[in-house]
Design an enzyme around this catalytic site. Structure first.
Site, PDB file in Angstrom:
ATOM      1  N   VAL A  12      51.991  41.664  35.608  1.00 45.09           N
ATOM      2  CA  VAL A  12      52.372  41.561  37.016  1.00 45.09           C
ATOM      3  C   VAL A  12      52.035  40.199  37.614  1.00 45.09           C
ATOM      4  O   VAL A  12      52.182  39.998  38.818  1.00 45.09           O
ATOM      5  CB  VAL A  12      51.741  42.693  37.862  1.00 45.09           C
ATOM      6  CG1 VAL A  12      52.347  44.026  37.498  1.00 45.09           C
ATOM      7  CG2 VAL A  12      50.243  42.721  37.716  1.00 45.09           C
ATOM      8  N   ILE A  14      49.904  36.901  38.943  1.00 46.22           N
ATOM      9  CA  ILE A  14      48.699  36.751  39.758  1.00 46.22           C
ATOM     10  C   ILE A  14      48.990  37.358  41.134  1.00 46.22           C
ATOM     11  O   ILE A  14      49.384  36.676  42.063  1.00 46.22           O
ATOM     12  CB  ILE A  14      48.267  35.277  39.869  1.00 46.22           C
ATOM     13  CG1 ILE A  14      48.002  34.702  38.475  1.00 46.22           C
ATOM     14  CG2 ILE A  14      46.998  35.161  40.723  1.00 46.22           C
ATOM     15  CD1 ILE A  14      47.587  33.249  38.465  1.00 46.22           C
ATOM     16  N   HIS A  15      48.825  38.673  41.228  1.00 48.71           N
ATOM     17  CA  HIS A  15      49.014  39.379  42.498  1.00 48.71           C
ATOM     18  C   HIS A  15      47.660  39.486  43.201  1.00 48.71           C
ATOM     19  O   HIS A  15      46.702  38.822  42.821  1.00 48.71           O
ATOM     20  CB  HIS A  15      49.673  40.745  42.273  1.00 48.71           C
ATOM     21  CG  HIS A  15      48.883  41.647  41.387  1.00 48.71           C
ATOM     22  ND1 HIS A  15      47.924  42.501  41.867  1.00 48.71           N
ATOM     23  CD2 HIS A  15      48.894  41.805  40.036  1.00 48.71           C
ATOM     24  CE1 HIS A  15      47.380  43.167  40.855  1.00 48.71           C
ATOM     25  NE2 HIS A  15      47.953  42.755  39.738  1.00 48.71           N
ATOM     26  N   ALA A  16      47.550  40.293  44.219  1.00 44.73           N
ATOM     27  CA  ALA A  16      46.379  40.319  45.098  1.00 44.73           C
ATOM     28  C   ALA A  16      45.029  40.465  44.385  1.00 44.73           C
ATOM     29  O   ALA A  16      44.144  39.634  44.576  1.00 44.73           O
ATOM     30  CB  ALA A  16      46.537  41.425  46.140  1.00 44.73           C
TER      31      ALA A  16
END
Length: 85
Positions: A12, A14-16
């Site tokens: 996914v 570098i998400h939150a």
């Protein structure tokens, strides 16, 4: 200045949560740090700035460290990315 390049393998990107963890790791060091991706360079110690890069799986990022502990910072953050991103 010490520079590290890394290709993101996390499905996914570098998400939150990974961005928050990465910023936390970088803040352990005194050196200034920037992260570059998608033609932008931002302060790697600021979560919202890192998230604006929108890094996806398979994209290369470049982290640059400048300061008294730049070697240690580059080594530790590189190891962190390999283990987590």
């Amino acid at each position: 200045m010490k520079t590290v390049r890394y290709t993101v393998t996390d499905p996914v990107g570098i998400h939150a949560r990974p961005a928050g963890n990465l910023v936390r790791e970088i803040k352990n060091f005194e050196s200034d740090a920037t992260i570059s991706a998608n033609g932008k360079t931002v302060d790697a110690k600021k979560l919202m700035m890192v998230m604006t890069l929108g890094v996806k799986q398979g994209q290369e990022i470049e982290l640059s460290f400048t300061g008294p502990d730049e070697d240690k910072a580059a080594e530790a953050v590189s190891a962190y990315m390999k283990d987590n991103l």
